[in-house]
Design a protein around this motif. Structure first.
Motif, mmCIF file in Angstrom:
data_model
loop_
_atom_site.group_PDB
_atom_site.id
_atom_site.type_symbol
_atom_site.label_atom_id
_atom_site.label_comp_id
_atom_site.label_asym_id
_atom_site.label_seq_id
_atom_site.Cartn_x
_atom_site.Cartn_y
_atom_site.Cartn_z
ATOM 1 N N LYS A 398 23.036 8.269 -33.980
ATOM 2 C CA LYS A 398 21.976 9.152 -34.482
ATOM 3 C C LYS A 398 21.642 10.268 -33.503
ATOM 4 C CE LYS A 398 17.410 8.940 -36.609
ATOM 5 N NZ LYS A 398 16.283 8.057 -37.013
ATOM 6 N N HIS A 399 21.681 9.994 -32.195
ATOM 7 C CA HIS A 399 21.292 11.013 -31.229
ATOM 8 C C HIS A 399 22.317 12.141 -31.143
ATOM 9 C CE1 HIS A 399 23.918 8.446 -28.750
ATOM 10 N NE2 HIS A 399 24.153 9.554 -28.039
ATOM 11 N N HIS A 400 23.536 11.913 -31.674
ATOM 12 C CA HIS A 400 24.536 12.982 -31.715
ATOM 13 C C HIS A 400 24.371 13.876 -32.946
ATOM 14 C CE1 HIS A 400 26.753 11.621 -28.266
ATOM 15 N NE2 HIS A 400 26.992 10.421 -28.788
ATOM 16 N N LEU A 401 23.809 13.325 -34.015
ATOM 17 C CA LEU A 401 23.759 14.056 -35.286
ATOM 18 C C LEU A 401 22.943 15.345 -35.180
ATOM 19 C CD1 LEU A 401 23.339 11.115 -37.832
ATOM 20 C CD2 LEU A 401 25.393 12.450 -37.330
ATOM 21 N N ASN A 402 21.899 15.334 -34.347
ATOM 22 C CA ASN A 402 21.046 16.519 -34.227
ATOM 23 C C ASN A 402 21.733 17.661 -33.475
ATOM 24 O OD1 ASN A 402 18.934 15.226 -35.559
ATOM 25 N ND2 ASN A 402 18.128 14.370 -33.651
ATOM 26 N N HIS A 403 22.837 17.351 -32.766
ATOM 27 C CA HIS A 403 23.507 18.375 -31.951
ATOM 28 C C HIS A 403 24.930 18.649 -32.397
ATOM 29 C CE1 HIS A 403 20.169 17.918 -29.133
ATOM 30 N NE2 HIS A 403 20.349 16.616 -29.193
ATOM 31 N N GLU A 406 26.194 22.203 -32.874
ATOM 32 C CA GLU A 406 26.053 23.153 -31.786
ATOM 33 C C GLU A 406 27.421 23.534 -31.223
ATOM 34 O OE1 GLU A 406 23.438 21.526 -28.899
ATOM 35 O OE2 GLU A 406 21.723 21.381 -30.277
ATOM 36 N N ARG A 430 28.144 25.882 -39.735
ATOM 37 C CA ARG A 430 26.713 26.186 -39.798
ATOM 38 C C ARG A 430 26.477 27.698 -39.887
ATOM 39 N NH1 ARG A 430 22.948 24.700 -34.750
ATOM 40 N NH2 ARG A 430 24.316 26.305 -33.868
ATOM 41 N N GLU A 439 22.511 25.369 -46.162
ATOM 42 C CA GLU A 439 22.272 24.378 -45.123
ATOM 43 C C GLU A 439 23.536 23.566 -44.881
ATOM 44 O OE1 GLU A 439 19.013 21.914 -46.185
ATOM 45 O OE2 GLU A 439 17.591 23.573 -46.422
ATOM 46 N N ASN A 441 24.442 19.801 -42.980
ATOM 47 C CA ASN A 441 23.848 18.598 -42.385
ATOM 48 C C ASN A 441 24.907 17.514 -42.242
ATOM 49 O OD1 ASN A 441 20.921 19.359 -42.311
ATOM 50 N ND2 ASN A 441 21.273 19.596 -44.502
ATOM 51 N N TYR A 443 25.023 13.019 -41.851
ATOM 52 C CA TYR A 443 24.265 11.764 -41.811
ATOM 53 C C TYR A 443 25.218 10.603 -42.076
ATOM 54 C CZ TYR A 443 24.445 12.052 -46.936
ATOM 55 O OH TYR A 443 24.869 12.135 -48.239
#
Length: 459
Positions: A398-403, A406, A430, A439, A441, A443
């Motif tokens: 999960k902590h990788h999904l937000n980045h 990038e 993106r 968008e 995303n 998940y």
């Protein structure tokens, strides 16, 4: 004049503006007061003349008193107490009373049964006259009363000088108060300016702390802090980008240098040299692809990027891409499973959308497991089309999904993998979605990692 005003402080400008307003207001009030005073004195003068004419009419009704007045006109002159007053009772044949110590010229007057006013001259008048035709001893007489204009003008002149003096005094006091009020109200703004000057690049997390009762200053302080937050985020992203690009460029350059140094340690055969050139060409292609992708992202983030859109049948576009990448999937014993909703139309740039979907499909093939399916599904919800690409049995923390979208961001377990897009594939996805106001995303679900695109279906 404008250039000179630019060098003045806001407090000075406000003081000047307030002084100009005070001058305008005091000047307007002074002119209005002077005009009203002038009308008031003229009205009072005419009322006095009217009262004088009416008193003489009363004398005319009393024969004895009037005879005394005719015989002794100085009595009335003494009663008036002023040498500049005038009283005449006459007709063409007789002049019964003539009190005119200043020998004022009396113009011709028509008969009038009511009291009428006029000046003794049309220009440069010196005396105000009131006259009326009266009946005495069965004859018509003109009863004329007058007073000098100098007295009223003298009063007006005195009033004008006092008005000017008081107005100047009021303007000076108001200007000083205006400057004091300006300094007081802008004190918090000056404090904000001082704090802004203290902000420098050595303390990137420094913020403005300007407490003020002025709502505008509070809003300005909040807006500046918000701007600093955005600058800090962009600065951090730029710093991270610089580190990532240095790492990404260093790897192929080190490979090129290392292989070349090894080959130069001793004589090599032609076949070995050819293999080295092919290896170098692969690294060059990777560098070229990385640079192209960086240029595309830079252009797409520019505000004046022109995007040509058209109506596209989403199912046909995906089927075309699947046919193209099917041979790559077969190399890893993978296959595509399609759940495409028919009739889904989108309004987009076909080439850019193909590029975004291609990056996601290549990503799924490169990082997917052998003998696993890649599921591609589409559906229309309201005015948007949704595209999902599922890579089965692959999960991302999960902590990788937000980045993950990038630039150059890679998960540790795959850090050494030579990505075909130079580490910019998902960042390009993106950027393309941003250009389309959509968008992108990612998940996890129970089957694996899902990359989802959301794009408008109509113009």
């Amino acid at each position: 004049m404008k250039n000179q005003l630019r060098h003045l402080s806001l407090t000075t400008r406000l003081s000047i503006a307030f002084s100009i307003i005070c001058c305008t207001v005091f000047l307007g009030i002074g002119l209005l007061s002077y005009h009203n005073m002038q009308k008031l004195l003229a009205k009072q003068r005419d009322q006095n003349l009217t009262a004088r004419v009416e008193r003489i009419e009363i004398f005319l009704q009393d024969q004895e008193s009037f005879q005394i007045l005719i015989q002794h006109p100085r009595l009335y002159e003494n009663m008036l107490g002023k040498e500049d007053n005038l009283l005449i009772l006459r007709n063409p044949q007789h002049t019964l009373i003539e009190i005119n110590p200043l020998k004022v010229h009396i113009p011709a007057m028509a008969k009038s049964k009511t009291i009428t006013f006029l000046n003794n001259q049309s220009e440069f008048a010196t005396t105000r006259l009131a006259y009326k035709t009266v009946r005495f001893n069965h004859q018509d007489y003109q009863l004329i009363a007058g007073t000098q204009l100098d007295e009223a003008q003298s009063t007006l002149d005195q009033y004008l000088w006092k008005l000017i003096l008081y107005s100047l005094f009021g303007i000076v006091i108001a200007s000083l108060l205006g400057r004091w009020v300006g300094l007081y109200l802008l004190r918090s703004l000056n404090h904000l300016i001082e704090q802004t000057h203290r902000i420098n690049g050595t303390q990137p997390h420094q913020r403005i702390e300007a407490k003020s009762t002025n709502i505008e200053v509070e809003k300005l302080s909040s807006a500046m802090n918000s701007m600093l937050e955005k600058i800090q985020v962009n600065y951090d992203q730029l710093a991270r980008f610089s580190e990532d690009i240095a790492h990404e460029l260093r790897t192929p350059l080190n490979n090129l240098m290392g292989q070349t140094q090894i080959m130069l340690t001793q004589p090599r055969s032609q076949q070995e040299l050819e293999q080295l050139l092919y290896s170098h060409l692969e690294e060059y292609e990777r560098l070229s692809k990385m640079i192209d992708n960086m240029l595309f992202i830079a252009r797409s983030e520019h505000s004046d990027y022109i995007l040509e859109k058209e109506n596209i049948d989403l199912s046909n576009l995906i089927l075309e891409l699947v046919d193209y990448f099917e041979f790559l999937a077969e190399d890893k014993q993978m296959k595509f499973v399609l759940h495409l909703e028919k009739g889904v139309q989108i309004y987009a740039n076909a080439e850019l959308l193909k590029r975004a979907l291609s990056n996601l499909i290549v990503n799924a093939i490169d990082y997917g497991l052998e003998n696993q399916d890649i599921v591609i599904s589409t559906k229309a919800i309201a005015e948007y089309a949704h595209i999902e690409i599922l890579t089965k049995n692959i999960f991302i923390d999960k902590h990788h999904l937000n980045h993950i979208f990038e630039r150059f961001y890679q998960i540790d377990s795959s850090r050494n993998f030579k990505a075909k897009t130079g580490g910019l594939g998902l960042s390009i996805v993106r950027s393309i979605m941003t250009l389309h106001h959509g968008e992108a995303n990612a998940y996890n679900n129970s089957q694996g990692i899902v990359f989802s695109l959301k794009i408008k279906s109509q113009a």
